[in-house]
Design an enzyme around this catalytic site. Structure first.
Site, short mmCIF file in Angstrom:
data_model
loop_
_atom_site.label_atom_id
_atom_site.label_comp_id
_atom_site.label_asym_id
_atom_site.label_seq_id
_atom_site.Cartn_x
_atom_site.Cartn_y
_atom_site.Cartn_z
CG HIS A 333 -0.26 0.08 2.50
ND1 HIS A 333 0.37 1.09 3.13
CD2 HIS A 333 -0.09 -0.85 3.63
CE1 HIS A 333 0.64 0.93 4.25
NE2 HIS A 333 0.59 -0.49 4.46
CB CYS A 351 1.61 -3.76 5.25
SG CYS A 351 -0.08 -4.19 5.81
#
Length: 405
Positions: A333, A351
């Site tokens: 992301h 992440c």
């Protein structure tokens, strides 16, 4: 004298005609089978008619005539005794025949495929004995109407285009007990002959993939034929349909946690190097092959279930250009708050964060990566201190060897 002679001669002619013809004035006997009445007259010269020849063969049909609630698989059987079957036809209400075959010895018949539920069928069978005398039998029955169905969903959109790492994941809303039958009811047709195999994760999930990544440009059609499949006792599938999709270009990104750089390779050529930050100690990013299972765009991410309350490590962020890699919450992301560590060290909670603006910019590295990606694209994480991702976590089945798949 002449008149009396003529009458006598005519009477004699009439008697002769009746004897020669061997016919009966009884309409019910007018079409006697070959070899019955005529043979009797020729052999004994008697005045009575012989009964039609009766075949020594007999036919048994299951289900019995008039049966209802018949299971669509394994219930239909036709057999012959003291003779051989010469013809068996099982037809539905529209006249379509159910495929089947007579055994080599002629004593049995069974269908090659299951029947449809909630459908009336007629069985017509012929058999003959050693003398060639034929007998016939008929049965009509109706298959059951399921009271319970296993709802089926998958992650494919009709005519969608996916990356070479795409795994088809089929979910059921009831536990499946007859797994082999369900797996046989889902088949894949591929334009290049690629073989696809299924693998169960528990009783409600069945994933499909080839041995290696798909070839770019492959046309694929999933054939679902589950409505007549008993998925568990008393429970049947709910879908019969074809679902086509296409494999697009190849894009495989290798995420090297030790260098904080990602090599993006498209159709065999490296097209970009993307800097990132991955999971910090204690929140290490999974190693192994992960696949984009959804492009979610702008997504809210919180620390609920990730960090302990009061640890000072909580977060509640709205992040742009989010691509989900695992069910447990691993994403690639956009990241606008870690400019000092991206490309230098690992500071995320697992992440893979790529440089972006707060609201997301198409010209930022995260925006470019997002726009160039497809659901089904591969991200392979290497050199992380984390464990290898579980194959059931997202579309991570590529981490299971083919021999075990």
């Amino acid at each position: 004298m002449r008149a009396g002679y003529a009458v006598g001669a005519l009477a004699g002619a009439l008697v002769l005609m009746a004897t020669t013809a061997g016919c009966s004035t009884d309409p019910a006997k007018a079409d006697s089978p070959k070899g019955s009445a005529a043979a009797s007259a020729g052999a004994g010269g008697g005045s009575g008619d012989a009964a039609p020849a009766v075949s020594a063969a007999s036919i048994a049909i299951e289900p019995a005539n008039g049966t209802t609630g018949v299971k669509p698989n394994g219930a239909v059987k036709v057999s012959a005794a003291n003779g051989k079957l010469t013809s068996v036809k099982v037809t539905g209400p529209d006249g379509t025949e159910v495929p089947g075959e007579i055994t080599a010895d002629g004593t049995g018949w069974s269908p090659k495929a299951g029947l449809a539920v909630s459908t009336a069928y007629t069985v017509d069978a012929l058999a003959e004995d050693a003398k060639g005398v034929v007998t016939n039998a008929r049965s009509t029955f109706t298959t059951l109407t399921p009271e319970k169905e296993a709802g089926t969903t998958d992650n494919i959109a009709d005519n969608g285009t996916y990356g070479v790492g795409m795994i088809v994941s089929v979910r059921f809303d009831r536990s499946v007990k007859n797994k082999d039958a369900v797996e046989a009811g889902i088949t894949f047709e591929t334009s290049d002959g690629t073989t696809v195999r299924g693998h169960w994760f528990g009783d409600k999930r069945l994933d499909f993939r080839p041995e290696n990544y798909w070839n770019p440009g492959t046309k694929v059609t999933i054939h679902y034929k589950l409505k007549n499949v008993e998925t568990a006792p008393g429970v049947y599938g709910d879908v019969n349909k074809d679902e086509p999709f296409t494999i697009g270009r190849s894009q495989i990104s290798t995420v090297d946690v030790s260098t904080h750089k990602m090599a993006v390779v498209r159709d065999g050529q490296q097209v970009d190097t993307v800097e990132f930050t991955a999971g910090k100690p204690g929140y290490d990013t999974w190693n192994g092959v992960m696949v984009v299972e959804a492009k979610e765009g702008t997504t809210r991410m919180t620390s609920a279930g990730v960090t302990k309350e009061g640890s000072g490590d909580e977060y509640d962020l709205v992040v742009p250009h989010a691509m989900r890699l695992t069910d447990s919450g691993t994403y690639v992301h956009g990241n606008s708050w870690s400019a000092g560590v991206i490309g230098r060290s690992n500071g995320s909670h697992g992440c893979i964060g790529v440089t972006d603006t707060k609201s997301g910019s198409a010209s930022a590295p995260a925006g470019k990566l997002y726009d160039s990606s497809l659901v089904g694209d591969v991200f392979k994480v290497v050199n992380s201190k984390g464990k290898v991702v579980d194959p059931s976590n997202g579309l991570s089945g590529w981490n299971t060897p083919w021999a075990q798949w």
